[in-house]
Scaffold this active site. Sequence first.
Site, short mmCIF file in Angstrom:
data_model
loop_
_atom_site.label_atom_id
_atom_site.label_comp_id
_atom_site.label_asym_id
_atom_site.label_seq_id
_atom_site.Cartn_x
_atom_site.Cartn_y
_atom_site.Cartn_z
N GLY A 200 25.39 -39.50 -50.12
CA GLY A 200 26.36 -38.71 -49.34
C GLY A 200 27.50 -38.28 -50.22
O GLY A 200 27.63 -38.72 -51.37
N LYS A 201 28.33 -37.41 -49.73
CA LYS A 201 29.54 -37.02 -50.45
C LYS A 201 30.49 -36.36 -49.46
O LYS A 201 30.04 -35.75 -48.48
CB LYS A 201 29.20 -36.01 -51.56
N GLY A 202 31.78 -36.49 -49.73
CA GLY A 202 32.76 -35.87 -48.85
C GLY A 202 33.83 -35.17 -49.64
O GLY A 202 34.01 -35.44 -50.84
N ASP B 188 36.56 -40.83 -55.16
CA ASP B 188 36.05 -39.83 -56.09
C ASP B 188 37.30 -39.13 -56.62
O ASP B 188 38.42 -39.62 -56.42
CB ASP B 188 35.09 -38.88 -55.36
#
Length: 425
Positions: free
Chosen positions: A113-115, A154
């Site tokens: 996943g990534k946001g 991140d």
Amino acid sequence: MAYIEPAPIKDKENPLESMMERFNIAAEKLGLSSEVYNVLKNPAKQVIVSLPITMDNGKIQVFEGIRVIHSNILGPAKGGIRFAPDVHLDEVRALAAWMTWKCAVVDIPYGGGKGGVRCNPREMSAGEIERLMRAYTLAMIDVFGPDKDIPAPDMGTGPREMAWLMDEYSKAHGMTVNAVVTGKPLVLGGSLGRTEATGRGVMVTALAAMQKLKINPFQATCAVQGFGNVGSWAAQLLEERGLRIVAISDISGAYHNKNGINIQDAIAYRDSNKGTLEGFKGAEILSDPMELLELDVDVLVPAAVEDVITIKNVDKIKAKLIVEGANGPTSAKADAIINEKGIMAVPDILANAGGVTVSYFEWVQNRLGYKWTAERVNRRSDRIMKDAFDHVYEASVKYDVPMRIAAYIVAIDKVAKTYTFRGGF
Ligand code: NAD
């Protein structure tokens, strides 16, 4: 007008395009069916929210928040949240896919996943950032969860933001749920060993590769680009294992000493010098910092930024082994020349996966309600990284492909097999 997806990234030297090119080669080698290929190519979930925040001047500003779950086939999604002015859906989708392969290659039970939140944290107060983080968390309350999607820091976020995320999520659930996020401060359930984990994984995979290439660490030289978290830990740990680190660099320049740089001194200097190596006296400064990549060394560790080894300079690289601490330091076009030259490249999705491995340990410890010692964390992550290296190496022999394609083969094979067993609709 119908919603039109943003155009795919067109720049062929772009690291994310580079990833898709390698994915395609690996999928073909593996003989992946077109149905499964399509499943793996498309993200499972994409959420875009708008986040109205009261700024310190009393005005309301609206920010865009994104979360993409590329895959939850192997388990809950795992991936960072970046706060950056130019973050966009396409980038987040690609980074989420990258996380799927990284988790699969080291065999941890996570999807990818990534946001992202489009904002400029450098121009915001701590209070504004806190309100934004809390609003983003609340907007994603049904997306996040220790069994669904576990964010992490991140670019532009760190332990402070993760603490706010954990608190907001916990309040909404009426109990403390620290396993919802990793990269937290130690006191909130962060893991020992996380800070050095990525550099440590670089060291473990570098030593494993050197053994295959019959390079004796005690006679080997090494150059490390980037002297932040990953680069300085990798340099220190490799030096401890006998390598002579002849060059290091950061944004201030590249520093070369053929007799070896004392890495402890360099770290101490950086820490007392506002985080930069500028003015470091233990080595000569190179006139062009990119020369570091072309030095006659055994091992080269790019651990700074993406896209530094390209068709423009790959011809001049003399190292026998490249271990990618950074994400995407080598462009896809440079791959062929690296292979022709007989250089082994341990790819990013393997070499820098020590970080996500210890993030996984943080989640395991939170769920156990128990803290491991640094020694236990290191021992277990070393084992995972060494096993992952061995699996990728075996695949490179079996399919007669370079380590990079082998890493994608191992990852795609794992996700595809799991998908096939679980079945679809
Ligand atoms: P960092 O911000 O701590 O350090 C980056 C370093 O690179 C700094 O020393 C900076 O001065 C230097 N740098 C920046 N541009 C440079 C350039 N053009 N030439 C030479 N040096 C340059 O970042 P980090 O956490 O060490 O991350 C480095 C890379 O590793 C990134 O690609 C990141 O995505 C990747 N990575 C990090 C982790 C982690 O756990 N920190 C995990 C996986 C991958």
